[in-house]
Design a protein around this motif. Sequence first.
Motif, mmCIF file in Angstrom:
data_model
loop_
_atom_site.group_PDB
_atom_site.id
_atom_site.type_symbol
_atom_site.label_atom_id
_atom_site.label_comp_id
_atom_site.label_asym_id
_atom_site.label_seq_id
_atom_site.Cartn_x
_atom_site.Cartn_y
_atom_site.Cartn_z
ATOM 1 N N LEU A 90 -0.927 -1.465 -4.368
ATOM 2 C CA LEU A 90 -2.357 -1.545 -4.069
ATOM 3 C C LEU A 90 -2.765 -0.254 -3.366
ATOM 4 O O LEU A 90 -2.086 0.182 -2.426
ATOM 5 C CB LEU A 90 -2.656 -2.742 -3.154
ATOM 6 N N PRO A 91 -3.837 0.377 -3.800
ATOM 7 C CA PRO A 91 -4.276 1.611 -3.135
ATOM 8 C C PRO A 91 -4.785 1.320 -1.731
ATOM 9 O O PRO A 91 -5.496 0.338 -1.508
ATOM 10 C CB PRO A 91 -5.405 2.115 -4.046
ATOM 11 N N ALA A 92 -4.403 2.162 -0.806
ATOM 12 C CA ALA A 92 -4.828 1.975 0.588
ATOM 13 C C ALA A 92 -6.344 2.011 0.723
ATOM 14 O O ALA A 92 -6.911 1.428 1.659
ATOM 15 C CB ALA A 92 -4.190 3.052 1.465
ATOM 16 N N SER A 93 -7.008 2.696 -0.223
ATOM 17 C CA SER A 93 -8.469 2.810 -0.159
ATOM 18 C C SER A 93 -9.180 1.470 -0.317
ATOM 19 O O SER A 93 -10.356 1.336 0.037
ATOM 20 C CB SER A 93 -8.964 3.777 -1.248
ATOM 21 N N GLU A 94 -8.457 0.458 -0.851
ATOM 22 C CA GLU A 94 -9.077 -0.854 -1.049
ATOM 23 C C GLU A 94 -9.227 -1.634 0.254
ATOM 24 O O GLU A 94 -9.980 -2.611 0.314
ATOM 25 C CB GLU A 94 -8.253 -1.674 -2.042
ATOM 26 N N ASN A 95 -8.488 -1.225 1.284
ATOM 27 C CA ASN A 95 -8.580 -1.892 2.593
ATOM 28 C C ASN A 95 -8.408 -3.408 2.472
ATOM 29 O O ASN A 95 -9.288 -4.192 2.832
ATOM 30 C CB ASN A 95 -9.922 -1.579 3.264
ATOM 31 N N GLU A 111 0.834 -1.204 0.000
ATOM 32 C CA GLU A 111 0.000 0.000 0.000
ATOM 33 C C GLU A 111 0.868 1.252 0.000
ATOM 34 O O GLU A 111 0.570 2.218 -0.711
ATOM 35 C CB GLU A 111 -0.922 -0.013 1.221
ATOM 36 N N TRP A 112 1.929 1.229 0.766
ATOM 37 C CA TRP A 112 2.820 2.392 0.844
ATOM 38 C C TRP A 112 3.507 2.663 -0.487
ATOM 39 O O TRP A 112 3.625 3.815 -0.921
ATOM 40 C CB TRP A 112 3.866 2.169 1.929
ATOM 41 N N ILE A 113 3.917 1.600 -1.172
ATOM 42 C CA ILE A 113 4.635 1.789 -2.424
ATOM 43 C C ILE A 113 3.688 2.051 -3.593
ATOM 44 O O ILE A 113 4.109 2.464 -4.670
ATOM 45 C CB ILE A 113 5.536 0.557 -2.718
#
Length: 298
Positions: free
Chosen positions: A61-66, A56-58
């Motif tokens: 995968l977007p953090a919004s996907e949880n 998520e940080w890189i």
Amino acid sequence: MIHEAITVDEENSYASMCSFLNKQYVSDKSMADSVEALLGAHFQSGGIRGGIKFVEWIGILPASENVQNLIDSSVVDPILDKNATLANVNFHLPQWQEFEKRLGYHFNNRAFLLQALTHSSYSPNRVTQSYERLEFIGDAILDFLITCYIYEHCGVLNPGEVTDLRSALVNNNTFASLVVRCGFHKFLLMINLKLQGHIDKFAEYLATKNHVIDDEVLILLEEKDLNMAEYVDVPKVLGDVFEALAGAVYLDSNKDLKTVWRVFYKIMWKEIDLFSKNVPKNVIRRLYECHTAYPTFR
């Protein structure tokens, strides 16, 4: 903007020019390997949650996907008809007790077992879907668990041997052979005489070898390549069922990876031990080494 693939010669040219420009050239593969190594480091130090935080940080995968919430979410019941009862499930699995004994696992929701054993040709099953979705998740789970085991227990192997070992353990031929050795193929629900013939032929072949999985088995062709050679084919459906069963155990155990490994290690331990001591070399690597072993004359 679309970039064309860079050839080896072009990469070498870029690398040689960098010394004059006081720059450093890093190939795409080196960058990809570095990202994978960083992911491995985060996973080893922080577990699955640590790995998820890194991707998520890189930005993979977007953090919004949880993603973590998806992993922690409750398991969806595989039964399509909510009016269906356990009797409807058992109707298609009259020998479910024998199967669970062979697998070494008792299903809390037997519908997962029904789904894992249902081929798309078996239209009488209106209770669950066929095994395709379970196969998809089971494939990834087995790959992950076997990779973890190799990393933890096979540290004496070099990178090439580690890759070959995983390829020998995580492939359709090995999985299909294990299905036949355990007798799981006898419980497969399908209505396809041609496919049944392929399965019977493969089972007979393994019986002549006393169900030993060796180099000869690993290089057999899959059923889709049958028209290319007159050899015993390996029905892909058997490997798919093995992966689907892994997916079924994973979901039925409320996504407990330890339970999945406990069940499938008992099935695979002979091959894991044998291949770890004498790593089967990848067929393509074998051909390449044979080709480069002899000088060419012009």
